[in-house]
Design a protein around this motif. Sequence first.
Motif, PDB file in Angstrom:
ATOM      1  N   ILE A 155       0.849  -1.196   0.000  1.00 38.60           N
ATOM      2  CA  ILE A 155       0.000   0.000   0.000  1.00 38.60           C
ATOM      3  C   ILE A 155       0.885   1.247   0.000  1.00 38.60           C
ATOM      4  CG2 ILE A 155      -1.713   1.336   1.276  1.00 38.60           C
ATOM      5  CD1 ILE A 155      -2.876  -1.220   0.182  1.00 38.60           C
TER       6      ILE A 155
ATOM      7  N   THR B 198       0.754   5.414   0.380  1.00 40.50           N
ATOM      8  CA  THR B 198      -0.120   6.499   0.813  1.00 40.50           C
ATOM      9  C   THR B 198       0.612   7.835   0.710  1.00 40.50           C
ATOM     10  OG1 THR B 198       0.538   6.360   3.160  1.00 40.50           O
ATOM     11  CG2 THR B 198      -1.309   4.971   2.433  1.00 40.50           C
TER      12      THR B 198
ATOM     13  N   GLY C 252      -2.097  -1.175  -3.647  1.00 44.86           N
ATOM     14  CA  GLY C 252      -3.030  -0.058  -3.577  1.00 44.86           C
ATOM     15  C   GLY C 252      -2.342   1.269  -3.358  1.00 44.86           C
TER      16      GLY C 252
ATOM     17  N   MET D 253      -7.647   4.001  -3.472  1.00 48.03           N
ATOM     18  CA  MET D 253      -8.163   2.850  -2.734  1.00 48.03           C
ATOM     19  C   MET D 253      -9.048   3.249  -1.558  1.00 48.03           C
ATOM     20  SD  MET D 253      -5.892  -0.403  -1.486  1.00 48.03           S
ATOM     21  CE  MET D 253      -6.635  -1.980  -1.020  1.00 48.03           C
TER      22      MET D 253
ATOM     23  N   TYR E 227       3.261  -1.201   4.111  1.00 52.50           N
ATOM     24  CA  TYR E 227       2.871   0.192   3.891  1.00 52.50           C
ATOM     25  C   TYR E 227       4.082   1.054   3.548  1.00 52.50           C
ATOM     26  CZ  TYR E 227      -1.649  -1.021   5.954  1.00 52.50           C
ATOM     27  OH  TYR E 227      -2.870  -1.595   6.216  1.00 52.50           O
TER      28      TYR E 227
ATOM     29  N   PHE F  54      -0.610  -5.920   4.932  1.00 51.33           N
ATOM     30  CA  PHE F  54       0.006  -5.131   3.866  1.00 51.33           C
ATOM     31  C   PHE F  54       1.354  -4.565   4.306  1.00 51.33           C
ATOM     32  CE2 PHE F  54      -4.614  -4.730   3.225  1.00 51.33           C
ATOM     33  CZ  PHE F  54      -4.730  -5.157   1.907  1.00 51.33           C
TER      34      PHE F  54
END
Length: 398
Positions: free
Chosen positions: A43, A45, A211, A182, A234, A232
């Motif tokens: 993931i 972000t 994602g 996501m 991150y 996940f």
Amino acid sequence: MRNPYAPGAGQRPPELAGRDRELQQFEVVLERVARGRPERSMIITGLRGVGKTVLLNAFRSMAIQRLWGTGKIEARPDQSIRRPVASALHMAVRELAPRHRAPDRIEGFLGVLKAFAQAGEEPAGRTAKARAHRWQPGIDVPAARGRADSGDLEIDLTELFVDAASVATDVGAGIALFVDEMQDIPADDVSALCAACHELSQNGGPLIVVGAGLPHLPAVLSASKSYSERLFRYARIDRLDRDSADVALLAPAEREDVTFTKDALDALYGAADGYPYFVQAYAKVVWDVAPDTPITADDIKVAAPEAESELAVGFFGSRYERATPAERDYMRAMAMLGDEGDTPVSTASVADELGRKPSSLSPARDGLIKKGLIFSAERGLVAFTVPHFGKFLRSQPA
């Protein structure tokens, strides 16, 4: 015509600087999956404009180079992921099919995929006649029965992922499903996606989900399944450091026999604050304005107002225009409370600034979150999804 800079939504910059760590992390993920080792999905972000989509596309290119099957979707609020995922996996398996020695195995999976795509609820307002001609995913095989077609997305997605991973195993490859925006996946669908990934992580199937989303995406995933924090890997990406920002500017220019003075690089870093989109936006205008090489600090002074005007209309203004009057009041209050770094502010402080009760502002706050203009960093705190948005709002007439 020779301008190398590319400020665009998800458009790859001419030099992908400052993301070596994330690229190496994904290389490890691909290699571990290829070796049959257990590995978590990934993931990314970050705020708007830091290059999440660019990085997602770079990851996809890396997977394609390894002859993986890949598919990509962009999540939308209030839209189930069932059909987008079906289309993405259809694309991924089509990429693997020419190397598969058993065409009937591919046809069997496509039958399951077709059944999965058609098992969801029909959109509201569809007539019985329309339902008889349901959406077709372009698969010329009959829909299979009894597999991934229960109508329960968690069950169906898990079975579909397991079957897709099995096809990839047959050809000694993997499948990567890339999901942009996501955080916009509906809550029930997030839960189903996490459950499917959990099942894959336990049986070691060569299928991963990658994602990308806003900074609160980990909280969204955690709210759906408590184990998502372990499910996940991150990676939080942010603005570029000074060295990386300089590389993003200099490398493309020097390929065109152009360079920048140190003062010009200082001025550009001060203006763009290291945010990748801003770096490209300022550099593109500066290139067009500068009469000759090297590009100087004076060129930056001339170009900055035009670059800021373009950002005010395209990057900031277009988002501001989407908000209702009440939502704009809420954002202006946030801007007045925040500092130059646009740090999170408390919802109670926003209410005090507007002279209102916090409960009366919930519709405006929720509307802004749904539109992707702000996010809840943690309980009781909100922040802008766009860097420097508070600064933009403070510069606007009341």
